[in-house]
Write a protein that holds these residues in place. Structure first.
Motif, PDB file in Angstrom:
ATOM      1  N   LEU A   1      -5.054   2.491   6.586  1.00 53.48           N
ATOM      2  CA  LEU A   1      -5.861   2.642   7.806  1.00 53.48           C
ATOM      3  C   LEU A   1      -6.561   1.329   8.176  1.00 53.48           C
ATOM      4  O   LEU A   1      -6.668   0.990   9.362  1.00 53.48           O
ATOM      5  CB  LEU A   1      -6.877   3.758   7.641  1.00 53.48           C
ATOM      6  CG  LEU A   1      -6.332   5.163   7.801  1.00 53.48           C
ATOM      7  CD1 LEU A   1      -7.400   6.191   7.438  1.00 53.48           C
ATOM      8  CD2 LEU A   1      -5.848   5.387   9.208  1.00 53.48           C
ATOM      9  N   ALA A   2      -7.006   0.582   7.183  1.00 53.42           N
ATOM     10  CA  ALA A   2      -7.617  -0.726   7.457  1.00 53.42           C
ATOM     11  C   ALA A   2      -6.581  -1.698   8.018  1.00 53.42           C
ATOM     12  O   ALA A   2      -6.886  -2.500   8.924  1.00 53.42           O
ATOM     13  CB  ALA A   2      -8.242  -1.285   6.192  1.00 53.42           C
ATOM     14  N   ILE A   3      -5.359  -1.638   7.516  1.00 55.88           N
ATOM     15  CA  ILE A   3      -4.290  -2.495   8.033  1.00 55.88           C
ATOM     16  C   ILE A   3      -3.958  -2.124   9.476  1.00 55.88           C
ATOM     17  O   ILE A   3      -3.733  -2.997  10.321  1.00 55.88           O
ATOM     18  CB  ILE A   3      -3.051  -2.399   7.126  1.00 55.88           C
ATOM     19  CG1 ILE A   3      -3.345  -3.045   5.776  1.00 55.88           C
ATOM     20  CG2 ILE A   3      -1.840  -3.052   7.773  1.00 55.88           C
ATOM     21  CD1 ILE A   3      -2.310  -2.778   4.721  1.00 55.88           C
ATOM     22  N   ILE A   4      -3.933  -0.837   9.771  1.00 57.07           N
ATOM     23  CA  ILE A   4      -3.703  -0.402  11.154  1.00 57.07           C
ATOM     24  C   ILE A   4      -4.816  -0.929  12.060  1.00 57.07           C
ATOM     25  O   ILE A   4      -4.557  -1.412  13.165  1.00 57.07           O
ATOM     26  CB  ILE A   4      -3.600   1.128  11.227  1.00 57.07           C
ATOM     27  CG1 ILE A   4      -2.306   1.600  10.573  1.00 57.07           C
ATOM     28  CG2 ILE A   4      -3.687   1.627  12.666  1.00 57.07           C
ATOM     29  CD1 ILE A   4      -2.213   3.090  10.388  1.00 57.07           C
ATOM     30  N   GLY A   5      -6.055  -0.862  11.580  1.00 52.35           N
ATOM     31  CA  GLY A   5      -7.168  -1.406  12.359  1.00 52.35           C
ATOM     32  C   GLY A   5      -7.040  -2.900  12.580  1.00 52.35           C
ATOM     33  O   GLY A   5      -7.303  -3.403  13.679  1.00 52.35           O
ATOM     34  N   ALA A   6      -6.610  -3.615  11.558  1.00 52.59           N
ATOM     35  CA  ALA A   6      -6.424  -5.061  11.702  1.00 52.59           C
ATOM     36  C   ALA A   6      -5.294  -5.376  12.672  1.00 52.59           C
ATOM     37  O   ALA A   6      -5.394  -6.326  13.468  1.00 52.59           O
ATOM     38  CB  ALA A   6      -6.137  -5.685  10.341  1.00 52.59           C
TER      39      ALA A   6
ATOM     40  N   PRO B   1      -0.635   6.258 -10.033  1.00 60.47           N
ATOM     41  CA  PRO B   1      -0.726   7.160 -11.181  1.00 60.47           C
ATOM     42  C   PRO B   1      -1.751   8.277 -10.987  1.00 60.47           C
ATOM     43  O   PRO B   1      -1.642   9.327 -11.606  1.00 60.47           O
ATOM     44  CB  PRO B   1      -1.133   6.248 -12.332  1.00 60.47           C
ATOM     45  CG  PRO B   1      -1.737   5.048 -11.692  1.00 60.47           C
ATOM     46  CD  PRO B   1      -1.092   4.924 -10.351  1.00 60.47           C
ATOM     47  N   SER B   2      -2.723   8.079 -10.129  1.00 57.46           N
ATOM     48  CA  SER B   2      -3.727   9.121  -9.928  1.00 57.46           C
ATOM     49  C   SER B   2      -3.931   9.354  -8.433  1.00 57.46           C
ATOM     50  O   SER B   2      -3.518   8.561  -7.584  1.00 57.46           O
ATOM     51  CB  SER B   2      -5.059   8.722 -10.573  1.00 57.46           C
ATOM     52  OG  SER B   2      -5.651   7.671  -9.855  1.00 57.46           O
ATOM     53  N   ILE B   3      -4.597  10.446  -8.134  1.00 60.79           N
ATOM     54  CA  ILE B   3      -4.874  10.784  -6.737  1.00 60.79           C
ATOM     55  C   ILE B   3      -5.842   9.782  -6.114  1.00 60.79           C
ATOM     56  O   ILE B   3      -5.762   9.482  -4.927  1.00 60.79           O
ATOM     57  CB  ILE B   3      -5.386  12.235  -6.614  1.00 60.79           C
ATOM     58  CG1 ILE B   3      -5.428  12.664  -5.153  1.00 60.79           C
ATOM     59  CG2 ILE B   3      -6.747  12.397  -7.236  1.00 60.79           C
ATOM     60  CD1 ILE B   3      -4.081  12.878  -4.563  1.00 60.79           C
ATOM     61  N   LEU B   4      -6.733   9.229  -6.919  1.00 57.29           N
ATOM     62  CA  LEU B   4      -7.675   8.241  -6.379  1.00 57.29           C
ATOM     63  C   LEU B   4      -6.957   6.967  -5.941  1.00 57.29           C
ATOM     64  O   LEU B   4      -7.331   6.358  -4.932  1.00 57.29           O
ATOM     65  CB  LEU B   4      -8.748   7.923  -7.413  1.00 57.29           C
ATOM     66  CG  LEU B   4      -9.731   9.051  -7.697  1.00 57.29           C
ATOM     67  CD1 LEU B   4     -10.702   8.641  -8.794  1.00 57.29           C
ATOM     68  CD2 LEU B   4     -10.469   9.437  -6.454  1.00 57.29           C
TER      69      LEU B   4
ATOM     70  N   ALA C   1       0.833  -1.209   0.000  1.00 60.91           N
ATOM     71  CA  ALA C   1       0.000   0.000   0.000  1.00 60.91           C
ATOM     72  C   ALA C   1       0.868   1.260   0.000  1.00 60.91           C
ATOM     73  O   ALA C   1       0.541   2.242  -0.677  1.00 60.91           O
ATOM     74  CB  ALA C   1      -0.933  -0.007   1.204  1.00 60.91           C
ATOM     75  N   LEU C   2       1.964   1.247   0.730  1.00 64.26           N
ATOM     76  CA  LEU C   2       2.873   2.397   0.717  1.00 64.26           C
ATOM     77  C   LEU C   2       3.500   2.584  -0.663  1.00 64.26           C
ATOM     78  O   LEU C   2       3.703   3.716  -1.109  1.00 64.26           O
ATOM     79  CB  LEU C   2       3.963   2.229   1.771  1.00 64.26           C
ATOM     80  CG  LEU C   2       3.524   2.486   3.206  1.00 64.26           C
ATOM     81  CD1 LEU C   2       4.643   2.127   4.174  1.00 64.26           C
ATOM     82  CD2 LEU C   2       3.115   3.931   3.380  1.00 64.26           C
TER      83      LEU C   2
ATOM     84  N   ARG D   1      -3.938   6.861  -4.793  1.00 63.29           N
ATOM     85  CA  ARG D   1      -3.247   7.203  -3.545  1.00 63.29           C
ATOM     86  C   ARG D   1      -4.214   7.253  -2.364  1.00 63.29           C
ATOM     87  O   ARG D   1      -3.900   6.788  -1.267  1.00 63.29           O
ATOM     88  CB  ARG D   1      -2.533   8.536  -3.712  1.00 63.29           C
ATOM     89  CG  ARG D   1      -1.336   8.434  -4.630  1.00 63.29           C
ATOM     90  CD  ARG D   1      -0.602   9.753  -4.741  1.00 63.29           C
ATOM     91  NE  ARG D   1       0.663   9.548  -5.411  1.00 63.29           N
ATOM     92  CZ  ARG D   1       0.889   9.891  -6.670  1.00 63.29           C
ATOM     93  NH1 ARG D   1      -0.055  10.470  -7.382  1.00 63.29           N
ATOM     94  NH2 ARG D   1       2.078   9.670  -7.200  1.00 63.29           N
ATOM     95  N   VAL D   2      -5.390   7.800  -2.589  1.00 66.24           N
ATOM     96  CA  VAL D   2      -6.389   7.875  -1.508  1.00 66.24           C
ATOM     97  C   VAL D   2      -6.846   6.475  -1.121  1.00 66.24           C
ATOM     98  O   VAL D   2      -6.987   6.169   0.071  1.00 66.24           O
ATOM     99  CB  VAL D   2      -7.575   8.755  -1.935  1.00 66.24           C
ATOM    100  CG1 VAL D   2      -8.727   8.634  -0.963  1.00 66.24           C
ATOM    101  CG2 VAL D   2      -7.135  10.193  -2.049  1.00 66.24           C
ATOM    102  N   LEU D   3      -7.062   5.631  -2.091  1.00 63.95           N
ATOM    103  CA  LEU D   3      -7.459   4.257  -1.802  1.00 63.95           C
ATOM    104  C   LEU D   3      -6.364   3.525  -1.036  1.00 63.95           C
ATOM    105  O   LEU D   3      -6.645   2.758  -0.107  1.00 63.95           O
ATOM    106  CB  LEU D   3      -7.792   3.520  -3.095  1.00 63.95           C
ATOM    107  CG  LEU D   3      -8.272   2.090  -2.951  1.00 63.95           C
ATOM    108  CD1 LEU D   3      -9.574   2.054  -2.168  1.00 63.95           C
ATOM    109  CD2 LEU D   3      -8.449   1.460  -4.301  1.00 63.95           C
ATOM    110  N   ALA D   4      -5.107   3.776  -1.389  1.00 60.12           N
ATOM    111  CA  ALA D   4      -4.003   3.139  -0.681  1.00 60.12           C
ATOM    112  C   ALA D   4      -3.918   3.617   0.768  1.00 60.12           C
ATOM    113  O   ALA D   4      -3.640   2.823   1.669  1.00 60.12           O
ATOM    114  CB  ALA D   4      -2.694   3.411  -1.411  1.00 60.12           C
TER     115      ALA D   4
END
Length: 85
Positions: free
Chosen positions: A40-45, A27-30, A19-20, A32-35
């Protein structure tokens, strides 16, 4: 139980590294936002895994905050992108 904890930690670390990479090379901002949302989901897990292993709920508030931040951030970016079209 310790071996399972190490395996889960390794899987989460590999997912965070991927993800990093997508945050850096997206290639796009979307992308990066999804990553960032995935991070954040990985931190939650990771927090949930730690709570299961230790048997206490000390990090529950951090888990809730990370989940809410991920949700609100994704919705905000989605609304921003749909308004731009």
């Amino acid at each position: 139980m310790i071996a399972v904890t190490y395996v889960v930690g390794l899987i989460l670390a590999l997912a965070a590294a991927c993800a990093l990479y997508r945050v850096a090379r997206g290639p796009s901002i979307l992308d990066r936002v999804l990553a960032v949302d995935v991070i954040l989901a990985i931190i939650g897990a990771a927090l949930a895994t730690r709570m299961v292993v230790t048997g206490n709920l000390d990090n529950l508030i951090f888990l809730v905050v990370a989940s809410v931040l991920g949700f609100v951030g994704s919705v905000a970016v989605a609304r921003f992108v749909t308004d731009r079209k």
